[in-house]
Enzyme design. Sequence first.
Site, PDB file in Angstrom:
ATOM      1  N   ALA A  44       0.823  -1.202   0.000  1.00 23.90           N
ATOM      2  CA  ALA A  44       0.000   0.000   0.000  1.00 23.90           C
ATOM      3  C   ALA A  44       0.865   1.264   0.000  1.00 23.90           C
ATOM      4  O   ALA A  44       0.501   2.267  -0.602  1.00 23.90           O
ATOM      5  CB  ALA A  44      -0.922  -0.020   1.206  1.00 23.90           C
ATOM      6  N   TYR A  45       2.009   1.206   0.660  1.00 23.58           N
ATOM      7  CA  TYR A  45       2.819   2.422   0.817  1.00 23.58           C
ATOM      8  C   TYR A  45       4.215   2.299   0.227  1.00 23.58           C
ATOM      9  O   TYR A  45       5.043   3.170   0.428  1.00 23.58           O
ATOM     10  CB  TYR A  45       2.912   2.778   2.312  1.00 23.58           C
ATOM     11  CG  TYR A  45       1.549   2.898   2.921  1.00 23.58           C
ATOM     12  CD1 TYR A  45       0.775   4.027   2.683  1.00 23.58           C
ATOM     13  CD2 TYR A  45       1.004   1.856   3.675  1.00 23.58           C
ATOM     14  CE1 TYR A  45      -0.503   4.132   3.188  1.00 23.58           C
ATOM     15  CE2 TYR A  45      -0.280   1.946   4.191  1.00 23.58           C
ATOM     16  CZ  TYR A  45      -1.029   3.091   3.945  1.00 23.58           C
ATOM     17  OH  TYR A  45      -2.293   3.190   4.433  1.00 23.58           O
ATOM     18  N   SER A  46       4.478   1.195  -0.455  1.00 21.81           N
ATOM     19  CA  SER A  46       5.841   1.003  -0.937  1.00 21.81           C
ATOM     20  C   SER A  46       5.888   0.205  -2.226  1.00 21.81           C
ATOM     21  O   SER A  46       4.936  -0.478  -2.588  1.00 21.81           O
ATOM     22  CB  SER A  46       6.646   0.262   0.129  1.00 21.81           C
ATOM     23  OG  SER A  46       6.109  -1.029   0.312  1.00 21.81           O
ATOM     24  N   GLU A 113      17.653  -7.806   2.157  1.00 21.43           N
ATOM     25  CA  GLU A 113      18.112  -9.070   1.575  1.00 21.43           C
ATOM     26  C   GLU A 113      17.139  -9.454   0.460  1.00 21.43           C
ATOM     27  O   GLU A 113      15.927  -9.345   0.628  1.00 21.43           O
ATOM     28  CB  GLU A 113      18.079 -10.111   2.695  1.00 21.43           C
ATOM     29  CG  GLU A 113      18.357 -11.516   2.277  1.00 21.43           C
ATOM     30  CD  GLU A 113      18.308 -12.481   3.464  1.00 21.43           C
ATOM     31  OE1 GLU A 113      18.027 -12.049   4.610  1.00 21.43           O
ATOM     32  OE2 GLU A 113      18.548 -13.657   3.240  1.00 21.43           O
ATOM     33  N   TYR A 114      17.668  -9.904  -0.643  1.00 22.93           N
ATOM     34  CA  TYR A 114      16.834 -10.328  -1.759  1.00 22.93           C
ATOM     35  C   TYR A 114      16.520 -11.817  -1.601  1.00 22.93           C
ATOM     36  O   TYR A 114      17.424 -12.637  -1.421  1.00 22.93           O
ATOM     37  CB  TYR A 114      17.561 -10.067  -3.075  1.00 22.93           C
ATOM     38  CG  TYR A 114      16.871 -10.625  -4.297  1.00 22.93           C
ATOM     39  CD1 TYR A 114      15.572 -10.236  -4.620  1.00 22.93           C
ATOM     40  CD2 TYR A 114      17.517 -11.530  -5.134  1.00 22.93           C
ATOM     41  CE1 TYR A 114      14.937 -10.746  -5.744  1.00 22.93           C
ATOM     42  CE2 TYR A 114      16.886 -12.044  -6.266  1.00 22.93           C
ATOM     43  CZ  TYR A 114      15.594 -11.646  -6.557  1.00 22.93           C
ATOM     44  OH  TYR A 114      14.973 -12.156  -7.661  1.00 22.93           O
ATOM     45  N   ASP A 119       7.462 -15.550  -3.029  1.00 23.50           N
ATOM     46  CA  ASP A 119       6.776 -15.662  -1.740  1.00 23.50           C
ATOM     47  C   ASP A 119       5.992 -16.967  -1.635  1.00 23.50           C
ATOM     48  O   ASP A 119       5.792 -17.678  -2.621  1.00 23.50           O
ATOM     49  CB  ASP A 119       5.894 -14.431  -1.469  1.00 23.50           C
ATOM     50  CG  ASP A 119       4.727 -14.330  -2.427  1.00 23.50           C
ATOM     51  OD1 ASP A 119       3.977 -15.304  -2.574  1.00 23.50           O
ATOM     52  OD2 ASP A 119       4.563 -13.256  -3.043  1.00 23.50           O
ATOM     53  N   ASP A 158       0.612  -9.141  10.797  1.00 30.45           N
ATOM     54  CA  ASP A 158       0.108  -9.337   9.428  1.00 30.45           C
ATOM     55  C   ASP A 158       0.812 -10.536   8.792  1.00 30.45           C
ATOM     56  O   ASP A 158       1.272 -10.478   7.655  1.00 30.45           O
ATOM     57  CB  ASP A 158       0.297  -8.063   8.595  1.00 30.45           C
ATOM     58  CG  ASP A 158      -0.550  -8.071   7.319  1.00 30.45           C
ATOM     59  OD1 ASP A 158      -1.503  -8.878   7.234  1.00 30.45           O
ATOM     60  OD2 ASP A 158      -0.255  -7.267   6.417  1.00 30.45           O
ATOM     61  N   GLU A 162       1.882 -13.984   1.617  1.00 32.56           N
ATOM     62  CA  GLU A 162       2.616 -12.971   0.831  1.00 32.56           C
ATOM     63  C   GLU A 162       3.791 -12.392   1.607  1.00 32.56           C
ATOM     64  O   GLU A 162       4.730 -11.864   1.025  1.00 32.56           O
ATOM     65  CB  GLU A 162       1.709 -11.784   0.452  1.00 32.56           C
ATOM     66  CG  GLU A 162       0.578 -12.120  -0.469  1.00 32.56           C
ATOM     67  CD  GLU A 162      -0.721 -12.338   0.287  1.00 32.56           C
ATOM     68  OE1 GLU A 162      -0.743 -13.171   1.233  1.00 32.56           O
ATOM     69  OE2 GLU A 162      -1.710 -11.685  -0.056  1.00 32.56           O
TER      70      GLU A 162
HETATM   71  N1  ADE Z   1       9.390  -8.817  -2.555  1.00 31.90           N
HETATM   72  C1  ADE Z   1       9.273  -8.040  -1.479  1.00 31.90           C
HETATM   73  N2  ADE Z   1      10.364  -8.080  -0.738  1.00 31.90           N
HETATM   74  C2  ADE Z   1      11.224  -8.913  -1.356  1.00 31.90           C
HETATM   75  C3  ADE Z   1      12.529  -9.402  -1.061  1.00 31.90           C
HETATM   76  N3  ADE Z   1      13.173  -9.015   0.018  1.00 31.90           N
HETATM   77  N4  ADE Z   1      13.079 -10.270  -1.913  1.00 31.90           N
HETATM   78  C4  ADE Z   1      12.405 -10.663  -2.989  1.00 31.90           C
HETATM   79  N5  ADE Z   1      11.192 -10.254  -3.320  1.00 31.90           N
HETATM   80  C5  ADE Z   1      10.592  -9.387  -2.506  1.00 31.90           C
END
Ligand code: ADE
Length: 317
Positions: A44-46, A113-114, A119, A158, A162
């Site tokens: 919603a905010y990002s 971190e990626y 998800d 929350d 997701e």
């Molecule tokens: N989507 C939202 N946050 C993420 C993350 N940290 N790594 C991969 N996808 C994302």
Amino acid sequence: NKVKIEHDSSSQKPIAKESSKAQKNIIKKGIKDFKFGSVIGDGAYSTVMLATSIDTKKRYAAKVLNKEYLIRQKKVKYVSIEKTALQKLNNSPSVVRLFSTFQDESSLYFLLEYAPNGDFLSLMKKYGSLDETCARYYAAQIIDAIDYLHSNGIIHRDIKPENILLDGEMKIKLTDFGTAKLLNPTNNSVSKPEYDLSTRSKSFVGTAEYVSPELLNDSFTDYRCDIWAFGCILFQMIAGKPPFKATNEYLTFQKVMKVQYAFTPGFPLIIRDLVKKILVKNLDRRLTISQIKEHHFFKDLNFKDGSVWSKTPPEIK
Ligand code: ADE
């Protein structure tokens, strides 16, 4: 003459501080040090974007928040809650790591971190549902992650598929702490802080399908709302859909308040038993995290030695 690269807080520091930093050979990473790629998520905010370090080629997830919008929507407080929570939880394999934060004129940036495997909702959607072995593997990590948050005085509020990301080794990582509740340590402990987990909060947070009946009935939540959400996700892993789902939010809330759900044909009895004991309206009768970990479903797992985090992920069929 090594140059230390600092991963820390805002890049907009007073000049004097910057120059003293320069003297110490500390270089702060900034937005210009990353190449921004595609959008990998949004809330919603990002907006979350893939960001690659120009220097190291390492990939990150950059969460970008528009300052003007945050101020207009009165959400500034939540950004600082998220930052505080992530900084506090920074040493765990179960939470997405925050490497750095910075800002420019228009936006705030969280360098996270990626998690390359997407998800948990996408995973469940892709396979329809999971078998008992897979459900056990993911459920064990999710409940252990929630346990870790609560032990650190943080209620997520929350928890939903997701917000559960999957890293390169298919280990879960909790994300999105924008609606978290940070509890104050009780001061009756000298060495290890303890938290008053009974602290109640009045504001509405959560997502319809995973929201707990106490929030809808009595407008409060405590740490047990995360346990309720866990029960919903465990059900969903097997059934392929959350237990309380209707055509609109209002009808979903009705079902949650009545704890009205039905197991799908073939739902394993052992998980049925666990779900039934978690999706309980009476907070004092709802299983605690320790009781969940002791349930027969997890009988072959050891939660004490961290081995739920070192298992090879099961093949998803
Ligand atoms: N989507 C939202 N946050 C993420 C993350 N940290 N790594 C991969 N996808 C994302």
